[in-house]
Each structure stands twice: as structure tokens, then as C-alpha cells.
Design a protein around this motif. Structure first.
Motif, mmCIF file in Angstrom:
data_model
loop_
_atom_site.group_PDB
_atom_site.id
_atom_site.type_symbol
_atom_site.label_atom_id
_atom_site.label_comp_id
_atom_site.label_asym_id
_atom_site.label_seq_id
_atom_site.Cartn_x
_atom_site.Cartn_y
_atom_site.Cartn_z
ATOM 1 N N SER A 50 0.751 -1.634 -0.087
ATOM 2 C CA SER A 50 -0.213 0.007 0.079
ATOM 3 C C SER A 50 1.232 1.222 0.071
ATOM 4 C CB SER A 50 -1.200 0.110 1.236
ATOM 5 O OG SER A 50 -1.707 0.938 1.086
ATOM 6 N N MET A 51 2.259 1.462 0.315
ATOM 7 C CA MET A 51 2.822 2.536 0.919
ATOM 8 C C MET A 51 4.069 2.921 -0.014
ATOM 9 S SD MET A 51 4.257 2.111 4.458
ATOM 10 C CE MET A 51 5.370 3.725 5.287
ATOM 11 N N MET A 52 4.113 1.612 -1.088
ATOM 12 C CA MET A 52 4.713 1.742 -2.075
ATOM 13 C C MET A 52 3.505 2.724 -3.291
ATOM 14 S SD MET A 52 7.285 1.059 -2.265
ATOM 15 C CE MET A 52 7.093 1.788 -0.383
ATOM 16 N N ALA A 53 2.098 1.877 -3.604
ATOM 17 C CA ALA A 53 1.617 2.397 -4.524
ATOM 18 C C ALA A 53 1.179 4.847 -3.681
ATOM 19 C CB ALA A 53 0.082 1.921 -4.603
ATOM 20 N N THR A 54 0.774 4.385 -2.652
ATOM 21 C CA THR A 54 0.776 5.968 -1.992
ATOM 22 C C THR A 54 1.869 6.374 -3.103
ATOM 23 O OG1 THR A 54 -0.138 5.278 -0.107
ATOM 24 C CG2 THR A 54 0.629 7.317 0.236
ATOM 25 N N LEU A 55 3.710 5.987 -2.295
ATOM 26 C CA LEU A 55 4.318 6.821 -2.841
ATOM 27 C C LEU A 55 4.601 6.922 -4.046
ATOM 28 C CD1 LEU A 55 7.123 8.421 -1.885
ATOM 29 C CD2 LEU A 55 8.278 5.627 -2.029
ATOM 30 N N ALA A 56 4.121 6.215 -5.232
ATOM 31 C CA ALA A 56 3.872 6.671 -6.291
ATOM 32 C C ALA A 56 2.776 7.067 -6.887
ATOM 33 C CB ALA A 56 3.595 5.002 -7.301
ATOM 34 N N GLY A 57 1.986 7.192 -5.957
ATOM 35 C CA GLY A 57 0.481 8.539 -6.147
ATOM 36 C C GLY A 57 1.410 9.755 -6.568
ATOM 37 N N ILE A 58 1.974 9.565 -4.446
ATOM 38 C CA ILE A 58 2.175 11.918 -4.583
ATOM 39 C C ILE A 58 3.517 12.080 -4.911
ATOM 40 C CG2 ILE A 58 3.336 12.392 -2.415
ATOM 41 C CD1 ILE A 58 0.200 12.368 -1.854
ATOM 42 N N GLY A 59 4.160 10.969 -5.712
ATOM 43 C CA GLY A 59 5.362 11.410 -7.239
ATOM 44 C C GLY A 59 4.972 11.800 -7.488
ATOM 45 N N LEU A 60 4.318 10.783 -8.944
ATOM 46 C CA LEU A 60 3.679 11.225 -9.631
ATOM 47 C C LEU A 60 2.647 12.362 -9.732
ATOM 48 C CD1 LEU A 60 2.166 8.290 -11.057
ATOM 49 C CD2 LEU A 60 3.794 9.305 -12.244
ATOM 50 N N VAL A 61 2.085 12.778 -8.617
ATOM 51 C CA VAL A 61 1.274 14.535 -8.783
ATOM 52 C C VAL A 61 2.211 15.483 -8.809
ATOM 53 C CG1 VAL A 61 -0.113 15.980 -6.789
ATOM 54 C CG2 VAL A 61 -0.697 13.748 -7.128
ATOM 55 N N LEU A 62 3.646 15.193 -7.752
ATOM 56 C CA LEU A 62 4.854 16.328 -7.415
ATOM 57 C C LEU A 62 5.198 16.366 -8.999
ATOM 58 C CD1 LEU A 62 5.748 15.280 -4.182
ATOM 59 C CD2 LEU A 62 4.968 17.593 -4.558
ATOM 60 N N ALA A 63 5.375 15.011 -9.488
ATOM 61 C CA ALA A 63 6.790 15.374 -10.788
ATOM 62 C C ALA A 63 5.836 15.805 -12.142
ATOM 63 C CB ALA A 63 6.926 13.670 -11.049
ATOM 64 N N ILE A 64 4.033 15.628 -12.308
ATOM 65 C CA ILE A 64 3.287 16.560 -12.647
ATOM 66 C C ILE A 64 2.723 17.602 -12.725
ATOM 67 C CG2 ILE A 64 1.326 17.217 -13.694
ATOM 68 C CD1 ILE A 64 0.770 13.709 -13.409
ATOM 69 N N ARG A 65 3.056 17.816 -11.358
ATOM 70 C CA ARG A 65 3.131 20.079 -11.210
ATOM 71 C C ARG A 65 4.664 20.307 -11.991
ATOM 72 N NH1 ARG A 65 2.993 21.031 -5.426
ATOM 73 N NH2 ARG A 65 3.312 23.035 -6.506
ATOM 74 N N GLY A 66 5.747 19.202 -10.946
ATOM 75 C CA GLY A 66 6.977 20.193 -11.638
ATOM 76 C C GLY A 66 7.361 19.964 -13.246
ATOM 77 N N LEU A 67 6.675 19.099 -13.451
ATOM 78 C CA LEU A 67 6.669 18.908 -15.593
ATOM 79 C C LEU A 67 6.125 20.313 -16.581
ATOM 80 C CD1 LEU A 67 7.220 15.682 -15.391
ATOM 81 C CD2 LEU A 67 9.100 17.153 -15.610
ATOM 82 N N ARG A 68 4.932 20.875 -14.977
ATOM 83 C CA ARG A 68 4.228 21.532 -15.928
ATOM 84 C C ARG A 68 4.599 23.111 -15.421
ATOM 85 N NH1 ARG A 68 -1.720 20.787 -13.942
ATOM 86 N NH2 ARG A 68 -1.934 22.124 -16.298
ATOM 87 N N ALA A 83 12.862 15.036 -10.449
ATOM 88 C CA ALA A 83 13.558 14.143 -9.240
ATOM 89 C C ALA A 83 12.158 13.120 -8.659
ATOM 90 C CB ALA A 83 13.703 15.295 -8.336
ATOM 91 N N PHE A 84 10.883 13.882 -8.810
ATOM 92 C CA PHE A 84 9.360 12.935 -8.162
ATOM 93 C C PHE A 84 9.027 11.734 -9.584
ATOM 94 C CE2 PHE A 84 9.612 16.328 -5.687
ATOM 95 C CZ PHE A 84 9.301 15.658 -4.007
ATOM 96 N N LEU A 85 9.622 11.922 -10.403
ATOM 97 C CA LEU A 85 9.257 11.265 -11.314
ATOM 98 C C LEU A 85 10.048 9.737 -10.704
ATOM 99 C CD1 LEU A 85 7.502 10.233 -13.713
ATOM 100 C CD2 LEU A 85 8.986 11.210 -15.452
ATOM 101 N N LEU A 86 11.441 10.520 -11.652
ATOM 102 C CA LEU A 86 12.154 9.321 -11.218
ATOM 103 C C LEU A 86 11.774 7.907 -9.489
ATOM 104 C CD1 LEU A 86 14.616 7.916 -11.153
ATOM 105 C CD2 LEU A 86 15.558 9.262 -9.606
ATOM 106 N N ILE A 87 11.145 9.229 -8.419
ATOM 107 C CA ILE A 87 10.643 8.690 -6.822
ATOM 108 C C ILE A 87 9.578 7.865 -7.287
ATOM 109 C CG2 ILE A 87 9.376 8.831 -4.566
ATOM 110 C CD1 ILE A 87 11.555 11.064 -4.843
ATOM 111 N N ALA A 88 8.567 8.569 -8.278
ATOM 112 C CA ALA A 88 7.216 7.436 -9.040
ATOM 113 C C ALA A 88 7.642 6.217 -9.464
ATOM 114 C CB ALA A 88 6.478 8.203 -9.346
#
Length: 182
Positions: A50-68, A83-88
Motif C-alpha cells: 500500500s505504501m509503494m502505491a501511495t508513494l507512487a501516487g504522491i510522486g506522480l502528483v509532484l512530478a506532474i506539477r514540477g514538469l508543468r 526527481a519525483f518522476l524517478l521516485i514514482a
């Protein structure tokens, strides 16, 4: 007909309050999914998944924000979407590895935690901690009763009787008392 002063304030919190109830419903889904996963894996393994899915979800949110162009407000190197894309991606790989032998649908469990965490950050400043907690608790309880009733994810079904319904109504009454005390 003129608006009552309290009604405008109620309407300004109604949508966030309903969203918080929805976040609570998602929370009950996460709890049911983790419980279901723990029937085939240990509790720590189900939690890790569950935590890996959570980390991927938060990572993707921050990656999309950062890339935009809306860079996360962290210090380098966490101030870039990449960096957050890599984490995701790393979290998604670990999620995929942890899912071996478990029905694929369980992988979504952490997405509900992502919604809970983002909802907390967005809604607590508007609703306050107590009202947010009451609303998410009410939503969680409704979802939990439904999951119990149908025996979701391998659980033993639990009948929805009058006392359980009264309990839900009491939680909603408590939520309204918390709201009116603001």
C-alpha cells in the motif's frame, strides 16, 4: 428571500465537507483492501504494498506539477519534477514486485491513501481538524459498513442491523454538532 448569515457559511463548507466524506469512503476502501491483502500476505507486506502505491501516487502528483512549471517547494534535488518522476518509477517497480501472487486490483490501495493525504492538506485549512476528522470518520464508517455487509475482499460478511445504522446516524449527528460549534 435574504440569506441567513449562517447559511452562507454552511454552503461555503458543504462542498469541502462532502469531499471529506468521500475521502473517508476511500479510506474505508483502503482499509478493506489492506485487510484483504493481509489474508494472503502478512500485515507488514500488505502495508508495504500500500505504501509503494501511495508513494507512487504522491510522486506522480509532484512530478506532474514540477514538469508543468509549478516546481515543488523543496530544496534541491527535490525541487524538480524529474526527481519525483524517478521516485514514482522506483515506487511503481517496487509495487509491481510486491504484487506478485496477489490479485492486481489490490495495487490501487495506496491511491486511496494518496487521496486522503492530499485531501487532508487541502481541506483541513478550510474545515478545521475536528470537522475534517468527523467527516472522514463518517465516510469511513459508511464505507466500512458496506464492505462488511458484502464481505469484501474475503472478509466474513457482517449483517447491517438497526444498531449499526443508529451508530452511523450518531456519527453524522456528531459531525453536525462539531460543524455547528465552529
Amino acid at each position: 428571500m435574504p440569506r441567513l448569515p449562517g447559511s452562507e457559511r454552511l454552503m461555503s463548507t458543504l462542498v469541502p465537507l462532502l469531499i471529506a466524506v468521500g475521502v473517508g469512503l476511500g479510506s474505508s476502501a483502503q482499509i478493506a483492501l489492506i485487510g484483504g491483502m493481509a489474508r494472503t500476505r502478512s500485515a507488514p507486506e500488505a502495508t508495504f504494498t500500500s505504501m509503494m502505491a501511495t508513494l507512487a501516487g504522491i510522486g506522480l502528483v509532484l512530478a506532474i506539477r514540477g514538469l508543468r512549471g509549478d516546481a515543488p517547494q523543496f530544496f534541491a534535488p527535490l525541487d524538480r519534477g524529474v526527481a519525483f518522476l524517478l521516485i514514482a518509477v522506483i515506487a511503481l517497480v517496487l509495487l509491481a514486485l510486491s504484487m506478485k501472487g496477489v490479485p492486481l486490483g489490490y495495487a490501487i490501495t495506496g491511491i486511496f491513501a494518496t487521496a486522503f493525504l492530499l485531501g487532508t492538506a487541502a481541506l483541513v485549512p478550510r474545515l478545521g481538524v475536528a470537522l475534517f476528522f468527523a467527516a472522514t470518520t463518517a465516510g469511513s464508517l459508511i464505507g466500512a459498513l458496506v464492505f462488511d455487509q458484502v464481505g469484501a475482499f474475503g472478509a466474513e460478511p457482517t449483517h447491517l442491523g438497526p444498531l449499526r445504522i443508529i451508530g452511523v446516524l450518531a456519527v453524522f449527528a456528531g459531525m453536525m454538532l462539531v460543524r455547528s460549534g465552529r
